[in-house]
Scaffold this motif. Sequence first.
Motif, PDB file in Angstrom:
ATOM      1  N   ILE A  25       0.861  -1.173   0.000  1.00 17.23           N
ATOM      2  CA  ILE A  25       0.000   0.000   0.000  1.00 17.23           C
ATOM      3  C   ILE A  25       0.904   1.231   0.000  1.00 17.23           C
ATOM      4  O   ILE A  25       1.850   1.293   0.785  1.00 17.23           O
ATOM      5  CB  ILE A  25      -0.907   0.021   1.249  1.00 17.23           C
ATOM      6  N   VAL A  26       0.639   2.179  -0.884  1.00 23.84           N
ATOM      7  CA  VAL A  26       1.410   3.420  -0.897  1.00 23.84           C
ATOM      8  C   VAL A  26       0.498   4.599  -0.614  1.00 23.84           C
ATOM      9  O   VAL A  26      -0.661   4.618  -1.010  1.00 23.84           O
ATOM     10  CB  VAL A  26       2.172   3.641  -2.228  1.00 23.84           C
ATOM     11  N   ASP A  27       1.036   5.560   0.107  1.00 23.65           N
ATOM     12  CA  ASP A  27       0.329   6.800   0.413  1.00 23.65           C
ATOM     13  C   ASP A  27       1.045   7.906  -0.358  1.00 23.65           C
ATOM     14  O   ASP A  27       2.097   8.384   0.062  1.00 23.65           O
ATOM     15  CB  ASP A  27       0.364   7.064   1.919  1.00 23.65           C
ATOM     16  N   LYS A  45      10.620  -3.408 -10.137  1.00 25.50           N
ATOM     17  CA  LYS A  45       9.500  -4.171 -10.695  1.00 25.50           C
ATOM     18  C   LYS A  45       8.200  -3.889  -9.957  1.00 25.50           C
ATOM     19  O   LYS A  45       7.126  -4.235 -10.435  1.00 25.50           O
ATOM     20  CB  LYS A  45       9.800  -5.665 -10.641  1.00 25.50           C
ATOM     21  N   VAL A  46       8.306  -3.239  -8.793  1.00 25.04           N
ATOM     22  CA  VAL A  46       7.129  -2.977  -7.966  1.00 25.04           C
ATOM     23  C   VAL A  46       6.787  -1.489  -7.919  1.00 25.04           C
ATOM     24  O   VAL A  46       5.616  -1.128  -7.833  1.00 25.04           O
ATOM     25  CB  VAL A  46       7.341  -3.524  -6.539  1.00 25.04           C
ATOM     26  N   PHE A  47       7.803  -0.630  -8.020  1.00 27.90           N
ATOM     27  CA  PHE A  47       7.587   0.814  -7.894  1.00 27.90           C
ATOM     28  C   PHE A  47       8.148   1.566  -9.095  1.00 27.90           C
ATOM     29  O   PHE A  47       9.155   1.177  -9.666  1.00 27.90           O
ATOM     30  CB  PHE A  47       8.280   1.351  -6.634  1.00 27.90           C
ATOM     31  N   ASP A  48       7.481   2.660  -9.428  1.00 33.05           N
ATOM     32  CA  ASP A  48       7.960   3.601 -10.436  1.00 33.05           C
ATOM     33  C   ASP A  48       7.639   5.000  -9.908  1.00 33.05           C
ATOM     34  O   ASP A  48       7.117   5.136  -8.806  1.00 33.05           O
ATOM     35  CB  ASP A  48       7.270   3.340 -11.779  1.00 33.05           C
ATOM     36  N   GLN A  49       7.963   6.009 -10.687  1.00 34.79           N
ATOM     37  CA  GLN A  49       7.684   7.383 -10.289  1.00 34.79           C
ATOM     38  C   GLN A  49       7.005   8.123 -11.427  1.00 34.79           C
ATOM     39  O   GLN A  49       7.322   7.898 -12.602  1.00 34.79           O
ATOM     40  CB  GLN A  49       8.971   8.128  -9.941  1.00 34.79           C
ATOM     41  N   ARG A  50       6.091   9.019 -11.035  1.00 41.57           N
ATOM     42  CA  ARG A  50       5.483   9.919 -12.014  1.00 41.57           C
ATOM     43  C   ARG A  50       6.521  10.969 -12.410  1.00 41.57           C
ATOM     44  O   ARG A  50       7.595  11.046 -11.818  1.00 41.57           O
ATOM     45  CB  ARG A  50       4.265  10.634 -11.409  1.00 41.57           C
ATOM     46  N   ASP A  51       6.178  11.788 -13.364  1.00 41.69           N
ATOM     47  CA  ASP A  51       7.082  12.855 -13.801  1.00 41.69           C
ATOM     48  C   ASP A  51       7.439  13.808 -12.670  1.00 41.69           C
ATOM     49  O   ASP A  51       8.533  14.372 -12.648  1.00 41.69           O
ATOM     50  CB  ASP A  51       6.470  13.646 -14.965  1.00 41.69           C
ATOM     51  N   ASP A  52       6.533  13.971 -11.702  1.00 43.13           N
ATOM     52  CA  ASP A  52       6.810  14.866 -10.572  1.00 43.13           C
ATOM     53  C   ASP A  52       7.522  14.154  -9.421  1.00 43.13           C
ATOM     54  O   ASP A  52       7.750  14.739  -8.370  1.00 43.13           O
ATOM     55  CB  ASP A  52       5.531  15.533 -10.072  1.00 43.13           C
ATOM     56  N   GLY A  53       7.891  12.884  -9.622  1.00 45.93           N
ATOM     57  CA  GLY A  53       8.657  12.139  -8.629  1.00 45.93           C
ATOM     58  C   GLY A  53       7.838  11.307  -7.669  1.00 45.93           C
ATOM     59  O   GLY A  53       8.391  10.500  -6.921  1.00 45.93           O
ATOM     60  N   ILE A  54       6.533  11.474  -7.655  1.00 39.15           N
ATOM     61  CA  ILE A  54       5.682  10.742  -6.722  1.00 39.15           C
ATOM     62  C   ILE A  54       5.589   9.274  -7.134  1.00 39.15           C
ATOM     63  O   ILE A  54       5.527   8.927  -8.302  1.00 39.15           O
ATOM     64  CB  ILE A  54       4.277  11.386  -6.653  1.00 39.15           C
ATOM     65  N   VAL A  55       5.594   8.414  -6.126  1.00 34.18           N
ATOM     66  CA  VAL A  55       5.604   6.974  -6.331  1.00 34.18           C
ATOM     67  C   VAL A  55       4.369   6.491  -7.109  1.00 34.18           C
ATOM     68  O   VAL A  55       3.273   7.016  -6.956  1.00 34.18           O
ATOM     69  CB  VAL A  55       5.697   6.224  -4.981  1.00 34.18           C
ATOM     70  N   VAL A  56       4.610   5.484  -7.942  1.00 32.86           N
ATOM     71  CA  VAL A  56       3.555   4.768  -8.655  1.00 32.86           C
ATOM     72  C   VAL A  56       3.731   3.297  -8.301  1.00 32.86           C
ATOM     73  O   VAL A  56       4.825   2.740  -8.475  1.00 32.86           O
ATOM     74  CB  VAL A  56       3.673   4.951 -10.187  1.00 32.86           C
ATOM     75  N   LEU A  57       2.683   2.682  -7.806  1.00 29.81           N
ATOM     76  CA  LEU A  57       2.720   1.264  -7.458  1.00 29.81           C
ATOM     77  C   LEU A  57       2.421   0.443  -8.699  1.00 29.81           C
ATOM     78  O   LEU A  57       1.336   0.543  -9.280  1.00 29.81           O
ATOM     79  CB  LEU A  57       1.707   0.979  -6.345  1.00 29.81           C
ATOM     80  N   LEU A  58       3.380  -0.366  -9.127  1.00 31.56           N
ATOM     81  CA  LEU A  58       3.211  -1.195 -10.316  1.00 31.56           C
ATOM     82  C   LEU A  58       2.594  -2.560  -9.994  1.00 31.56           C
ATOM     83  O   LEU A  58       1.938  -3.154 -10.837  1.00 31.56           O
ATOM     84  CB  LEU A  58       4.569  -1.419 -10.998  1.00 31.56           C
ATOM     85  N   ASP A  59       2.840  -3.042  -8.786  1.00 36.32           N
ATOM     86  CA  ASP A  59       2.387  -4.382  -8.420  1.00 36.32           C
ATOM     87  C   ASP A  59       2.044  -4.412  -6.932  1.00 36.32           C
ATOM     88  O   ASP A  59       2.933  -4.435  -6.090  1.00 36.32           O
ATOM     89  CB  ASP A  59       3.487  -5.398  -8.738  1.00 36.32           C
ATOM     90  N   ALA A  60       0.755  -4.414  -6.618  1.00 45.25           N
ATOM     91  CA  ALA A  60       0.300  -4.391  -5.221  1.00 45.25           C
ATOM     92  C   ALA A  60       0.451  -5.746  -4.541  1.00 45.25           C
ATOM     93  O   ALA A  60       0.412  -5.824  -3.313  1.00 45.25           O
ATOM     94  CB  ALA A  60      -1.147  -3.931  -5.145  1.00 45.25           C
ATOM     95  N   ILE A  87       5.301   3.850   2.192  1.00 47.36           N
ATOM     96  CA  ILE A  87       5.046   2.459   1.806  1.00 47.36           C
ATOM     97  C   ILE A  87       4.673   1.655   3.039  1.00 47.36           C
ATOM     98  O   ILE A  87       5.400   1.638   4.022  1.00 47.36           O
ATOM     99  CB  ILE A  87       6.282   1.837   1.138  1.00 47.36           C
ATOM    100  N   ARG A  88       3.528   0.992   2.948  1.00 46.88           N
ATOM    101  CA  ARG A  88       3.065   0.140   4.041  1.00 46.88           C
ATOM    102  C   ARG A  88       2.876  -1.263   3.483  1.00 46.88           C
ATOM    103  O   ARG A  88       2.459  -1.428   2.327  1.00 46.88           O
ATOM    104  CB  ARG A  88       1.744   0.684   4.585  1.00 46.88           C
ATOM    105  N   LEU A  89       3.192  -2.270   4.286  1.00 46.28           N
ATOM    106  CA  LEU A  89       3.078  -3.656   3.852  1.00 46.28           C
ATOM    107  C   LEU A  89       2.080  -4.397   4.712  1.00 46.28           C
ATOM    108  O   LEU A  89       2.097  -4.284   5.940  1.00 46.28           O
ATOM    109  CB  LEU A  89       4.435  -4.356   3.932  1.00 46.28           C
ATOM    110  N   ASP A  90       1.239  -5.181   4.060  1.00 43.25           N
ATOM    111  CA  ASP A  90       0.347  -6.097   4.758  1.00 43.25           C
ATOM    112  C   ASP A  90       0.890  -7.488   4.495  1.00 43.25           C
ATOM    113  O   ASP A  90       0.688  -8.041   3.419  1.00 43.25           O
ATOM    114  CB  ASP A  90      -1.085  -5.949   4.242  1.00 43.25           C
ATOM    115  N   GLU A  91       1.607  -8.015   5.457  1.00 48.90           N
ATOM    116  CA  GLU A  91       2.257  -9.312   5.291  1.00 48.90           C
ATOM    117  C   GLU A  91       1.257 -10.471   5.337  1.00 48.90           C
ATOM    118  O   GLU A  91       1.581 -11.581   4.951  1.00 48.90           O
ATOM    119  CB  GLU A  91       3.314  -9.518   6.381  1.00 48.90           C
ATOM    120  N   GLN A  92       0.046 -10.222   5.806  1.00 46.91           N
ATOM    121  CA  GLN A  92      -0.961 -11.275   5.909  1.00 46.91           C
ATOM    122  C   GLN A  92      -1.696 -11.531   4.602  1.00 46.91           C
ATOM    123  O   GLN A  92      -2.338 -12.564   4.456  1.00 46.91           O
ATOM    124  CB  GLN A  92      -1.991 -10.912   7.005  1.00 46.91           C
ATOM    125  N   ALA A  93      -1.607 -10.586   3.673  1.00 47.23           N
ATOM    126  CA  ALA A  93      -2.340 -10.726   2.406  1.00 47.23           C
ATOM    127  C   ALA A  93      -1.656 -11.669   1.470  1.00 47.23           C
ATOM    128  O   ALA A  93      -0.499 -11.941   1.533  1.00 47.23           O
ATOM    129  CB  ALA A  93      -2.500  -9.369   1.767  1.00 47.23           C
TER     130      ALA A  93
END
Length: 65
Positions: A4-6, A22-37, A59-65
């Motif tokens: 989960i990203v905020d 492979k999981v994260f990218d950035q928009r043109d303004d540098g803000i994170v983009v989640l590629l794979d939840a 970045i928050r992780l739910d290890e139970q999912a």
Amino acid sequence: MRVIVDTEKCCGAGQCVLVAPKVFDQRDDGIVVLLDAAPASELHAAVREAACVCPGAAIRLDEQA
């Protein structure tokens, strides 16, 4: 694992992209983009590291999912 990203907390440092591209990218303004939840198990260590090194604690992780 579920990722989960905020985007409001993201400061655009890009550490997540360097650690787990492979999981994260950035928009043109540098803000994170989640590629794979729900990344494959072989990416879990890198995703955990990305969450740890995130200076904005965006970045928050739910290890139970």
